[in-house]
Design a protein around this motif. Structure first.
Motif, PDB file in Angstrom:
ATOM      1  N   PHE A 193      -6.852  -1.039  -8.409  1.00 44.70           N
ATOM      2  CA  PHE A 193      -6.471  -0.230  -7.251  1.00 44.70           C
ATOM      3  C   PHE A 193      -7.690   0.391  -6.539  1.00 44.70           C
ATOM      4  N   ALA A 194      -8.684   0.849  -7.322  1.00 43.73           N
ATOM      5  CA  ALA A 194      -9.840   1.529  -6.698  1.00 43.73           C
ATOM      6  C   ALA A 194     -10.602   0.556  -5.787  1.00 43.73           C
ATOM      7  N   GLN A 195     -10.787  -0.653  -6.277  1.00 40.48           N
ATOM      8  CA  GLN A 195     -11.526  -1.661  -5.517  1.00 40.48           C
ATOM      9  C   GLN A 195     -10.756  -2.053  -4.245  1.00 40.48           C
ATOM     10  N   ILE A 196      -9.458  -2.265  -4.386  1.00 46.91           N
ATOM     11  CA  ILE A 196      -8.644  -2.652  -3.219  1.00 46.91           C
ATOM     12  C   ILE A 196      -8.577  -1.496  -2.220  1.00 46.91           C
ATOM     13  N   LYS A 197      -8.466  -0.274  -2.724  1.00 46.47           N
ATOM     14  CA  LYS A 197      -8.390   0.872  -1.816  1.00 46.47           C
ATOM     15  C   LYS A 197      -9.686   1.002  -1.002  1.00 46.47           C
ATOM     16  N   ARG A 198     -10.827   0.797  -1.664  1.00 48.34           N
ATOM     17  CA  ARG A 198     -12.112   0.879  -0.967  1.00 48.34           C
ATOM     18  C   ARG A 198     -12.176  -0.147   0.173  1.00 48.34           C
ATOM     19  N   GLN A 199     -11.778  -1.384  -0.146  1.00 49.74           N
ATOM     20  CA  GLN A 199     -11.761  -2.448   0.888  1.00 49.74           C
ATOM     21  C   GLN A 199     -10.880  -2.051   2.075  1.00 49.74           C
ATOM     22  N   LEU A 200      -9.682  -1.551   1.759  1.00 50.11           N
ATOM     23  CA  LEU A 200      -8.721  -1.224   2.812  1.00 50.11           C
ATOM     24  C   LEU A 200      -9.210  -0.052   3.665  1.00 50.11           C
ATOM     25  N   LEU A 201      -9.849   0.935   3.015  1.00 49.14           N
ATOM     26  CA  LEU A 201     -10.417   2.063   3.767  1.00 49.14           C
ATOM     27  C   LEU A 201     -11.511   1.558   4.705  1.00 49.14           C
ATOM     28  N   ASP A 202     -12.339   0.645   4.208  1.00 50.67           N
ATOM     29  CA  ASP A 202     -13.408   0.058   5.035  1.00 50.67           C
ATOM     30  C   ASP A 202     -12.826  -0.667   6.246  1.00 50.67           C
ATOM     31  N   GLU A 203     -11.637  -1.230   6.062  1.00 49.08           N
ATOM     32  CA  GLU A 203     -11.004  -1.974   7.163  1.00 49.08           C
ATOM     33  C   GLU A 203     -10.229  -1.056   8.103  1.00 49.08           C
ATOM     34  N   GLY A 204     -10.178   0.242   7.794  1.00 48.27           N
ATOM     35  CA  GLY A 204      -9.553   1.191   8.709  1.00 48.27           C
ATOM     36  C   GLY A 204      -8.164   1.674   8.318  1.00 48.27           C
ATOM     37  N   TYR A 205      -7.672   1.238   7.175  1.00 49.41           N
ATOM     38  CA  TYR A 205      -6.366   1.744   6.727  1.00 49.41           C
ATOM     39  C   TYR A 205      -6.493   3.207   6.321  1.00 49.41           C
ATOM     40  N   THR A 206      -5.456   3.985   6.615  1.00 50.58           N
ATOM     41  CA  THR A 206      -5.416   5.375   6.163  1.00 50.58           C
ATOM     42  C   THR A 206      -4.276   5.520   5.160  1.00 50.58           C
ATOM     43  N   PHE A 207      -4.403   6.503   4.281  1.00 43.58           N
ATOM     44  CA  PHE A 207      -3.463   6.645   3.167  1.00 43.58           C
ATOM     45  C   PHE A 207      -2.717   7.973   3.257  1.00 43.58           C
ATOM     46  N   ALA A 208      -1.405   7.898   3.079  1.00 40.76           N
ATOM     47  CA  ALA A 208      -0.570   9.097   3.121  1.00 40.76           C
ATOM     48  C   ALA A 208      -0.230   9.588   1.714  1.00 40.76           C
ATOM     49  N   SER A 209      -0.634   8.826   0.688  1.00 39.60           N
ATOM     50  CA  SER A 209      -0.327   9.211  -0.692  1.00 39.60           C
ATOM     51  C   SER A 209      -1.533   8.927  -1.582  1.00 39.60           C
ATOM     52  N   GLU A 210      -1.412   9.345  -2.836  1.00 38.76           N
ATOM     53  CA  GLU A 210      -2.485   9.070  -3.809  1.00 38.76           C
ATOM     54  C   GLU A 210      -2.134   7.872  -4.693  1.00 38.76           C
ATOM     55  N   THR A 211      -1.094   7.150  -4.355  1.00 37.07           N
ATOM     56  CA  THR A 211      -0.592   6.110  -5.262  1.00 37.07           C
ATOM     57  C   THR A 211      -1.349   4.787  -5.146  1.00 37.07           C
ATOM     58  N   ASP A 212      -1.296   4.037  -6.239  1.00 33.72           N
ATOM     59  CA  ASP A 212      -1.752   2.646  -6.231  1.00 33.72           C
ATOM     60  C   ASP A 212      -0.802   1.797  -5.379  1.00 33.72           C
ATOM     61  N   THR A 213       0.458   2.215  -5.342  1.00 30.85           N
ATOM     62  CA  THR A 213       1.486   1.462  -4.615  1.00 30.85           C
ATOM     63  C   THR A 213       1.189   1.356  -3.123  1.00 30.85           C
ATOM     64  N   GLU A 214       0.661   2.425  -2.544  1.00 29.93           N
ATOM     65  CA  GLU A 214       0.378   2.372  -1.105  1.00 29.93           C
ATOM     66  C   GLU A 214      -0.694   1.319  -0.800  1.00 29.93           C
ATOM     67  N   CYS A 215      -1.608   1.096  -1.762  1.00 24.18           N
ATOM     68  CA  CYS A 215      -2.591   0.011  -1.590  1.00 24.18           C
ATOM     69  C   CYS A 215      -1.872  -1.333  -1.475  1.00 24.18           C
ATOM     70  N   ILE A 216      -0.837  -1.517  -2.286  1.00 19.08           N
ATOM     71  CA  ILE A 216      -0.090  -2.780  -2.255  1.00 19.08           C
ATOM     72  C   ILE A 216       0.593  -2.942  -0.900  1.00 19.08           C
ATOM     73  N   ALA A 217       1.149  -1.855  -0.387  1.00 15.18           N
ATOM     74  CA  ALA A 217       1.812  -1.917   0.931  1.00 15.18           C
ATOM     75  C   ALA A 217       0.812  -2.349   2.004  1.00 15.18           C
ATOM     76  N   HIS A 218      -0.363  -1.726   2.002  1.00 13.94           N
ATOM     77  CA  HIS A 218      -1.366  -2.058   3.026  1.00 13.94           C
ATOM     78  C   HIS A 218      -1.918  -3.476   2.829  1.00 13.94           C
ATOM     79  N   LEU A 219      -2.073  -3.863   1.564  1.00 13.04           N
ATOM     80  CA  LEU A 219      -2.593  -5.209   1.275  1.00 13.04           C
ATOM     81  C   LEU A 219      -1.629  -6.284   1.802  1.00 13.04           C
TER      82      LEU A 219
END
Ligand code: GLU
Length: 197
Positions: free
Chosen positions: A106-132
């Motif tokens: 999750f940490a690695q995927i979240k970093r990638q998604l943040l770099d691509e401009g995704y913003t997060f409304a929660s602290e969950t690993d699940t939100e990374c899956i939604a954005h992915l």
């Protein structure tokens, strides 16, 4: 543990989702949520911390949510505290989903998604899956291809039930190392983490 329920049929989904989740209470949870999509494509999401009856009361036993297609979830927090913002369903631009399991990378995927401009409304690993899945859906244009591509990138355990906002009459589901059963009835379908639901 925790639970997922999904329903597509001719009846109002919300009371069926609440009833299904009640049959999964034995699995343990700290919060609960539902998403119901109407025939007009209007998506309503409701979440509550604590017992299922808190959520049920909040939506008047399901009467507040109109639609015959929906997802329900009871959460056992692994990433982020048991709060309303961390409760499922979680959404990205094109979809809403529920998840049982743990995304190990999750940490690695979240970093990638943040770099691509995704913003997060929660602290969950699940939100990374939604954005992915959202990223892959916008890239590939096909739900199945997007889900498979996201799964290739995910490490860990998951049962997922996904509603794409522009395909309001289908629930997509996929699992790996987390349980999910499918029941096909006459004009209706159910998915759940376990048969009692
Ligand atoms: N890992 C996810 C979370 O913390 C899902 C937990 C669960 O299976 O309920 O939100």
């Amino acid at each position: 543990m925790c639970g997922i329920v999904g329903f597509i049929g001719q009846e109002q989904a919300a009371p069926i989702l609440l009833d299904g989740l009640a049959h999964l209470e034995y699995r343990g949870y700290d919060s609960a949520g539902v998403a119901v999509i109407s025939a007009q494509g209007k998506l309503q999401v409701e979440k509550a911390v604590g017992r299922l009856k808190v959520l049920s009361k909040q939506i008047h036993g399901g009467a507040d949510l109109e639609g015959c297609i929906g997802l329900g979830h009871t959460r056992w927090a692994t990433h982020g505290a048991p709060t309303e913002s961390n409760a499922h369903p979680h959404a990205s631009h094109t979809l809403t989903l529920v998840h049982n399991g743990i995304l190990d990378n999750f940490a690695q995927i979240k970093r990638q998604l943040l770099d691509e401009g995704y913003t997060f409304a929660s602290e969950t690993d699940t939100e990374c899956i939604a954005h992915l899945i959202d990223r892959e859906y916008r890239r590939l244009g096909k739900p199945e291809a997007a889900i498979y591509e996201a799964c290739e990138q995910m490490r860990g355990s998951y049962a997922l039930a996904i509603l794409f906002h522009d395909i309001p009459d289908v629930i997509y589901a996929v699992r790996h190392d987390s349980p999910l059963v499918l029941a096909v009835g006459d004009g209706e379908c159910f998915i759940a983490s376990d048969a009692p639901a």
